[in-house]
Design an enzyme around this catalytic site. Structure first.
Site, PDB file in Angstrom:
ATOM      1  N   CYS A 148     -43.653 -25.088  33.545  1.00  0.00           N
ATOM      2  CA  CYS A 148     -43.696 -25.797  32.054  1.00  0.00           C
ATOM      3  C   CYS A 148     -44.153 -27.327  32.272  1.00  0.00           C
ATOM      4  CB  CYS A 148     -42.371 -25.691  31.453  1.00  0.00           C
ATOM      5  SG  CYS A 148     -42.458 -26.490  29.811  1.00  0.00           S
ATOM      6  N   CYS A 171     -46.728 -25.393  29.823  1.00  0.00           N
ATOM      7  CA  CYS A 171     -46.670 -25.867  28.310  1.00  0.00           C
ATOM      8  C   CYS A 171     -46.805 -27.153  28.088  1.00  0.00           C
ATOM      9  CB  CYS A 171     -45.437 -25.120  27.927  1.00  0.00           C
ATOM     10  SG  CYS A 171     -43.966 -25.434  28.708  1.00  0.00           S
ATOM     11  N   LYS A 191     -50.556 -28.497  28.824  1.00  0.00           N
ATOM     12  CA  LYS A 191     -51.446 -27.834  27.911  1.00  0.00           C
ATOM     13  C   LYS A 191     -51.137 -28.076  26.371  1.00  0.00           C
ATOM     14  CE  LYS A 191     -50.253 -23.360  27.504  1.00  0.00           C
ATOM     15  NZ  LYS A 191     -49.834 -22.215  27.902  1.00  0.00           N
ATOM     16  N   TYR A 226     -51.779 -15.106  25.650  1.00  0.00           N
ATOM     17  CA  TYR A 226     -51.558 -16.585  24.957  1.00  0.00           C
ATOM     18  C   TYR A 226     -52.223 -17.587  26.112  1.00  0.00           C
ATOM     19  CZ  TYR A 226     -47.903 -17.590  28.272  1.00  0.00           C
ATOM     20  OH  TYR A 226     -47.004 -17.980  29.348  1.00  0.00           O
ATOM     21  N   GLU A 283     -55.147 -20.035  24.268  1.00  0.00           N
ATOM     22  CA  GLU A 283     -54.993 -21.352  24.227  1.00  0.00           C
ATOM     23  C   GLU A 283     -56.011 -22.217  24.765  1.00  0.00           C
ATOM     24  OE1 GLU A 283     -50.080 -21.273  23.719  1.00  0.00           O
ATOM     25  OE2 GLU A 283     -50.925 -21.549  25.584  1.00  0.00           O
ATOM     26  N   ARG A 299     -60.424  -6.618  29.547  1.00  0.00           N
ATOM     27  CA  ARG A 299     -60.528  -5.371  29.992  1.00  0.00           C
ATOM     28  C   ARG A 299     -60.205  -4.251  28.714  1.00  0.00           C
ATOM     29  NH1 ARG A 299     -55.048  -4.392  33.447  1.00  0.00           N
ATOM     30  NH2 ARG A 299     -53.400  -4.945  31.706  1.00  0.00           N
ATOM     31  N   ARG A 346     -50.956  -9.213  23.173  1.00  0.00           N
ATOM     32  CA  ARG A 346     -50.051  -8.017  23.096  1.00  0.00           C
ATOM     33  C   ARG A 346     -48.462  -8.403  22.756  1.00  0.00           C
ATOM     34  NH1 ARG A 346     -52.276  -3.384  25.025  1.00  0.00           N
ATOM     35  NH2 ARG A 346     -54.195  -3.339  26.233  1.00  0.00           N
ATOM     36  N   GLY A 365     -52.389 -13.274  33.156  1.00  0.00           N
ATOM     37  CA  GLY A 365     -51.206 -12.790  33.139  1.00  0.00           C
ATOM     38  C   GLY A 365     -50.285 -13.444  34.283  1.00  0.00           C
ATOM     39  N   THR A 379     -39.873 -21.045  28.741  1.00  0.00           N
ATOM     40  CA  THR A 379     -39.270 -22.172  29.161  1.00  0.00           C
ATOM     41  C   THR A 379     -37.700 -22.200  28.552  1.00  0.00           C
ATOM     42  OG1 THR A 379     -41.159 -23.392  30.046  1.00  0.00           O
ATOM     43  CG2 THR A 379     -38.896 -24.547  29.575  1.00  0.00           C
ATOM     44  N   HIS A 384     -42.402 -28.215  -2.076  1.00  0.00           N
ATOM     45  CA  HIS A 384     -43.812 -28.447  -2.586  1.00  0.00           C
ATOM     46  C   HIS A 384     -44.189 -29.788  -2.669  1.00  0.00           C
ATOM     47  CE1 HIS A 384     -47.198 -26.986  -5.142  1.00  0.00           C
ATOM     48  NE2 HIS A 384     -47.062 -28.222  -5.702  1.00  0.00           N
ATOM     49  N   GLU A 399     -43.488 -23.488   2.061  1.00  0.00           N
ATOM     50  CA  GLU A 399     -42.918 -22.936   0.957  1.00  0.00           C
ATOM     51  C   GLU A 399     -43.382 -21.585   0.631  1.00  0.00           C
ATOM     52  OE1 GLU A 399     -44.508 -24.489  -3.134  1.00  0.00           O
ATOM     53  OE2 GLU A 399     -46.238 -25.360  -1.859  1.00  0.00           O
TER      54      GLU A 399
END
Length: 448
Positions: free
Chosen positions: A43, A48, A51, A178, A182, A199, A205, A263, A312, A437, A442
């Protein structure tokens, strides 16, 4: 003399390992920790945190383009990759030093070298030093999955992307999770031509399909190309010095960088877990019980290495619960329901709880409320991108089972909604809440 050198020895100084070490030490345990790369883990060092900083940097491209509608004249706009890259790396070092200071302040002995397990209570460092510990915690995290094909050694992963010497004008990304999306958003916003190859024809997913479809529509309109059902089969250098990436049976795509983002898997190879009778799962994960204990009573594991939820904050919770349970006299476990998550794509999406299909399969009788709207910011900036919020509700009890959002600042808004889902609030509770608002948030209380 003490029976063991340490009460606890942790292998892996990422977020989960550092939290477990600090809390165990605060309970009076003598703690050692080993890290073969850099303190902070995925992380902080290569995930993260850097990134998200790149995401922030890439947002300025859009903000500067829209500035004229707000009365600003911006001249001489120019982006320098090296400036952003080096600023991000400096901040990574700053956070790493803060993690090291946390260990020092809690009197946790740390070793910057690889450690392996030699038995239920044994640890050996790469330098040859050996220690014993009453308990061993494995928190080595995960590592990018890298498929093997001709020229795959010419590709990079998310580990290397933060260190690119020059900005790539053409980027090919394999994967549609992700991490892939990203980085696709980052490079696209900064001006690169991005092609995503995958693929299958599914992206992200596990997220609600309506949100995924909306993200696909928006990112295609922003110029990101997708080539589905054709993973890379070959990458080769061209005579001009760039790369030729071949997706499936299609023509090669010219690229300056080919990023593999297919992955991550638990980082357990070569740890010596078999010496303690631990057999790894099919993905290389360590099987643990609700209290993070493996089949060996003295060895525990937390975080991505268990392949439960690779986030994380989850690793941190698991590390804290482990330390409290084993050393603090407060046996507890981590709850995995209602864990919020976000994808910092452009625009970002965020979710908590069950998707529409998951809720329908589990509860049968559900109601779905949605708001499909054009954020005020986009209206004023003459952007036609629309946000989409969804509430998934149990029709029998009126309880909100899931909240799903795509649009500007969706992750920031979702955190508050996650509390409501976790607390079991109903759609009536949302309806009874006065709207803030004007805001995008909202929309959560205006769906009828």
């Amino acid at each position: 003399m003490a029976e063991y050198d340490y009460d606890l020895f942790v292998i892996g100084a990422g977020s989960g390992g550092v939290r477990a070490s600090r809390v165990a030490a605060s309970h009076g345990a003598k703690v050692g920790i080993a890290e073969e790369h850099r303190v902070g883990g995925t992380c902080v060092i290569r995930g993260c945190v850097p990134k998200k900083l790149l995401v922030y940097g890439s947002h300025f491209a859009e903000e500067l383009q829209d500035a004229s509608n707000y009365g600003w004249t911006v001249e001489g706009m120019k982006f320098e990759w090296a400036v952003l890259r080096d600023a991000v790396l400096r901040d990574v070092t700053r956070i790493e030093n803060a993690y090291i200071a946390t260990l020092d302040n809690n009197k946790v002995v740390h070793f910057l070298e690889r450690a392996t397990i030699t038995g239920p209570h044994g640890i050996r460092l790469a330098s040859g030093r050996e220690f014993t510990a009453k308990y061993i915690l494995v928190a080595t995290g995960s590592w990018p999955v890298t498929p093997v094909f001709e020229g795959s050694d010419l590709c990079i992963t998310s580990n290397e992307v933060f260190h690119l010497p020059t900005f790539p004008n053409r980027v090919v990304i394999q994967g549609a999770g992700y991490i892939a999306l990203e980085f696709a958003g980052i490079f696209n916003a900064l001006g690169a031509h991005v092609t995503v190859v995958n693929r299958s024809d599914a992206i992200l997913r596990g997220y609600d399909k309506a949100l995924c479809d909306r993200l696909l529509q928006i990112t295609m309109a922003r110029g990101i190309e997708y080539k589905f059902h054709c993973p890379l089969t070959k990458v080769e250098p061209s005579p001009e010095g760039d790369l030729l990436a071949t997706p499936g049976q299609l023509d090669p795509i010219r690229a300056d960088v080919v990023l593999i983002a297919t992955g991550r898997k638990p980082k357990t190879e070569g740890l010596g877990l078999e010496s303690a009778g631990i057999v790894l799962g099919k993905n290389g994960q360590i099987a643990v019980d609700d209290h993070s204990k493996s089949v060996c009573d003295s060895i525990y594991a937390v975080g991505d290495v268990t392949d439960r939820i690779q986030l994380t904050p989850v690793a941190i919770r698991e590390g804290h619960a482990f330390a409290d349970s084993v050393f603090g006299g407060n046996k507890r476990k981590t709850a995995y329901d209602c864990v919020p998550s976000a994808v910092f794509s452009q625009p970002p999406l965020a979710a908590v709880g069950l998707t529409e299909s998951e809720a329908r399969n589990k509860y049968g009788n559900i109601k779905v409320f949605s708001s499909d709207f054009r954020p005020m910011k986009n209206v004023f900036a003459s952007r036609h991108e629309r946000g989409l919020y969804k509430l998934v509700v149990d029709a029998n009890t009126d309880r909100v089972l899931g909240v799903h959002m795509i649009g500007p600042e969706a992750p920031e808004i979702l955190q508050g909604a996650a509390i409501a889902v976790r607390a079991g609030l109903t759609k009536a509770d949302f309806d009874a809440t006065v709207a803030l608002h004007p805001s995008m948030a909202e929309e959560l209380v205006l769906m009828r």
